[in-house]
Design a protein around this motif. Structure first.
Motif, PDB file in Angstrom:
ATOM      1  N   GLY A 167      27.005  39.724  41.766  1.00 25.17           N
ATOM      2  CA  GLY A 167      28.049  40.331  42.591  1.00 25.17           C
ATOM      3  C   GLY A 167      28.477  39.439  43.744  1.00 25.17           C
ATOM      4  O   GLY A 167      29.640  39.432  44.145  1.00 25.17           O
ATOM      5  N   THR A 168      27.540  38.680  44.286  1.00 30.17           N
ATOM      6  CA  THR A 168      27.862  37.753  45.361  1.00 30.17           C
ATOM      7  C   THR A 168      28.762  36.633  44.853  1.00 30.17           C
ATOM      8  O   THR A 168      29.686  36.208  45.547  1.00 30.17           O
ATOM      9  CB  THR A 168      26.573  37.171  45.986  1.00 30.17           C
ATOM     10  N   VAL A 169      28.504  36.178  43.631  1.00 32.78           N
ATOM     11  CA  VAL A 169      29.374  35.163  43.022  1.00 32.78           C
ATOM     12  C   VAL A 169      30.791  35.710  42.955  1.00 32.78           C
ATOM     13  O   VAL A 169      31.755  35.048  43.356  1.00 32.78           O
ATOM     14  CB  VAL A 169      28.882  34.765  41.608  1.00 32.78           C
ATOM     15  N   CYS A 170      30.927  36.939  42.454  1.00 29.68           N
ATOM     16  CA  CYS A 170      32.252  37.548  42.312  1.00 29.68           C
ATOM     17  C   CYS A 170      32.954  37.685  43.659  1.00 29.68           C
ATOM     18  O   CYS A 170      34.136  37.350  43.779  1.00 29.68           O
ATOM     19  CB  CYS A 170      32.138  38.914  41.636  1.00 29.68           C
ATOM     20  N   SER A 171      32.231  38.165  44.667  1.00 27.79           N
ATOM     21  CA  SER A 171      32.871  38.360  45.968  1.00 27.79           C
ATOM     22  C   SER A 171      33.229  37.031  46.629  1.00 27.79           C
ATOM     23  O   SER A 171      34.295  36.902  47.232  1.00 27.79           O
ATOM     24  CB  SER A 171      31.996  39.216  46.888  1.00 27.79           C
ATOM     25  N   ARG A 172      32.351  36.026  46.509  1.00 26.91           N
ATOM     26  CA  ARG A 172      32.664  34.719  47.098  1.00 26.91           C
ATOM     27  C   ARG A 172      33.863  34.079  46.402  1.00 26.91           C
ATOM     28  O   ARG A 172      34.726  33.487  47.058  1.00 26.91           O
ATOM     29  CB  ARG A 172      31.461  33.782  47.004  1.00 26.91           C
ATOM     30  N   LEU A 173      33.905  34.180  45.100  1.00 24.22           N
ATOM     31  CA  LEU A 173      35.024  33.600  44.359  1.00 24.22           C
ATOM     32  C   LEU A 173      36.325  34.311  44.717  1.00 24.22           C
ATOM     33  O   LEU A 173      37.350  33.666  44.956  1.00 24.22           O
ATOM     34  CB  LEU A 173      34.758  33.686  42.855  1.00 24.22           C
ATOM     35  N   ASN A 174      36.287  35.617  44.791  1.00 24.60           N
ATOM     36  CA  ASN A 174      37.471  36.390  45.169  1.00 24.60           C
ATOM     37  C   ASN A 174      37.938  36.024  46.575  1.00 24.60           C
ATOM     38  O   ASN A 174      39.127  35.799  46.816  1.00 24.60           O
ATOM     39  CB  ASN A 174      37.167  37.889  45.064  1.00 24.60           C
ATOM     40  N   ARG A 175      36.994  35.943  47.512  1.00 30.12           N
ATOM     41  CA  ARG A 175      37.332  35.598  48.899  1.00 30.12           C
ATOM     42  C   ARG A 175      37.918  34.183  48.976  1.00 30.12           C
ATOM     43  O   ARG A 175      38.926  33.960  49.653  1.00 30.12           O
ATOM     44  CB  ARG A 175      36.082  35.723  49.784  1.00 30.12           C
ATOM     45  N   ALA A 176      37.310  33.235  48.270  1.00 23.60           N
ATOM     46  CA  ALA A 176      37.801  31.848  48.292  1.00 23.60           C
ATOM     47  C   ALA A 176      39.206  31.769  47.713  1.00 23.60           C
ATOM     48  O   ALA A 176      40.080  31.110  48.283  1.00 23.60           O
ATOM     49  CB  ALA A 176      36.853  30.940  47.511  1.00 23.60           C
ATOM     50  N   ARG A 177      39.433  32.426  46.603  1.00 20.62           N
ATOM     51  CA  ARG A 177      40.768  32.411  45.994  1.00 20.62           C
ATOM     52  C   ARG A 177      41.801  33.043  46.917  1.00 20.62           C
ATOM     53  O   ARG A 177      42.912  32.531  47.054  1.00 20.62           O
ATOM     54  CB  ARG A 177      40.742  33.144  44.653  1.00 20.62           C
ATOM     55  N   ARG A 178      41.438  34.151  47.543  1.00 20.01           N
ATOM     56  CA  ARG A 178      42.357  34.831  48.457  1.00 20.01           C
ATOM     57  C   ARG A 178      42.711  33.927  49.644  1.00 20.01           C
ATOM     58  O   ARG A 178      43.873  33.802  50.023  1.00 20.01           O
ATOM     59  CB  ARG A 178      41.723  36.134  48.940  1.00 20.01           C
ATOM     60  N   LYS A 179      41.697  33.274  50.224  1.00 16.73           N
ATOM     61  CA  LYS A 179      41.935  32.371  51.355  1.00 16.73           C
ATOM     62  C   LYS A 179      42.816  31.202  50.944  1.00 16.73           C
ATOM     63  O   LYS A 179      43.732  30.815  51.675  1.00 16.73           O
ATOM     64  CB  LYS A 179      40.609  31.857  51.918  1.00 16.73           C
ATOM     65  N   LEU A 180      42.528  30.632  49.769  1.00 11.44           N
ATOM     66  CA  LEU A 180      43.338  29.499  49.303  1.00 11.44           C
ATOM     67  C   LEU A 180      44.781  29.929  49.055  1.00 11.44           C
ATOM     68  O   LEU A 180      45.716  29.213  49.419  1.00 11.44           O
ATOM     69  CB  LEU A 180      42.745  28.888  48.033  1.00 11.44           C
ATOM     70  N   ARG A 181      44.960  31.097  48.425  1.00 11.11           N
ATOM     71  CA  ARG A 181      46.329  31.582  48.191  1.00 11.11           C
ATOM     72  C   ARG A 181      47.066  31.769  49.507  1.00 11.11           C
ATOM     73  O   ARG A 181      48.225  31.381  49.639  1.00 11.11           O
ATOM     74  CB  ARG A 181      46.312  32.905  47.420  1.00 11.11           C
ATOM     75  N   ALA A 182      46.394  32.338  50.488  1.00 13.16           N
ATOM     76  CA  ALA A 182      47.032  32.574  51.783  1.00 13.16           C
ATOM     77  C   ALA A 182      47.385  31.249  52.454  1.00 13.16           C
ATOM     78  O   ALA A 182      48.501  31.071  52.937  1.00 13.16           O
ATOM     79  CB  ALA A 182      46.114  33.393  52.688  1.00 13.16           C
ATOM     80  N   LEU A 183      46.441  30.329  52.468  1.00 15.72           N
ATOM     81  CA  LEU A 183      46.693  29.035  53.113  1.00 15.72           C
ATOM     82  C   LEU A 183      47.734  28.217  52.374  1.00 15.72           C
ATOM     83  O   LEU A 183      48.619  27.628  52.981  1.00 15.72           O
ATOM     84  CB  LEU A 183      45.398  28.242  53.225  1.00 15.72           C
ATOM     85  N   LEU A 184      47.636  28.174  51.073  1.00 10.53           N
ATOM     86  CA  LEU A 184      48.591  27.377  50.294  1.00 10.53           C
ATOM     87  C   LEU A 184      49.950  28.051  50.215  1.00 10.53           C
ATOM     88  O   LEU A 184      50.972  27.365  50.122  1.00 10.53           O
ATOM     89  CB  LEU A 184      48.039  27.078  48.912  1.00 10.53           C
ATOM     90  N   GLY A 185      49.969  29.371  50.298  1.00  8.04           N
ATOM     91  CA  GLY A 185      51.246  30.081  50.338  1.00  8.04           C
ATOM     92  C   GLY A 185      52.002  29.764  51.611  1.00  8.04           C
ATOM     93  O   GLY A 185      53.209  29.539  51.600  1.00  8.04           O
TER      94      GLY A 185
END
Length: 191
Positions: A167-185
């Motif tokens: 579950g930690t893998v899933c949450s970290r991956l989700n958080r990282a993707r969200r941050k990258l999308r926000a920053l790259l957006g």
């Protein structure tokens, strides 16, 4: 330093109980995984530092081969875990590398098709915006994201490699993707 020269440094005469205890088993694991572990580490910290970290990865694996439990993890995930932990020790280097890449303009040379594919996945070729965004992630999120993106590990393998719950893998991956999308957006809109 090549895979062969690292293998030559290993004291094969030392024996320990376990699946990787004998020379042939450890040598087979080394031969099967050296290339992909090296590619992963080189993408994280650059080719100049990868040799040392990969050598240290396999030396650590050799020294801890008696502790390897095949029922807990495959050799591949175990080696990625060791490599990721060692990259973590060099995380200041990784963060500096990513920040430096963020300041660099993209390469304007047009490489051939094979080079283009390799360059796309290499940390040295990251767009400056992506490099800056990756540098801004916390270590845990960056480790999970890069184990997926660069090593192609699945969630189970990442959990095993990093010693964290699924579950930690899933949450970290989700958080990282969200941050990258926000920053790259933001970069796409404002850049």
């Amino acid at each position: 330093m090549t895979g062969e020269s690292i293998a030559a440094m290993m004291p094969w005469a030392a024996r320990a109980p376990g699946k990787l205890a004998d020379e042939a088993a450890f040598e087979a694991a080394f031969d099967a995984h050296f290339g992909e572990i090296h590619a992963y580490v080189a993408q994280r910290v650059g080719p100049d530092h990868a040799e040392d970290i990969v050598a240290e990865t396999f030396l650590t694996a050799f020294r801890k081969r008696a502790q390897y439990d095949p029922s807990r993890a495959g050799v591949r995930a175990w080696l990625y875990g060791i490599a990721t932990n060692l990259v973590g020790k060099h995380r200041r280097l990784e963060a500096r590398t990513l920040r430096a890449l963020a300041r660099c303009a993209p390469d304007t040379d047009a490489p051939g098709h094979e080079e283009t594919v390799a360059v796309r996945v290499s940390a040295q070729s990251l767009r400056p915006e992506l490099a800056a965004a990756l540098a801004g992630l916390n270590r845990g999120d960056r480790d999970v994201l890069l184990l997926v993106a660069l090593a192609g590990l699945g969630h189970d393998e990442i959990a095993t490699a990093l010693g964290i719950p699924y579950g930690t893998v899933c949450s970290r991956l989700n958080r990282a993707r969200r941050k990258l999308r926000a920053l790259l957006g933001e970069v796409a809109v404002h850049g």
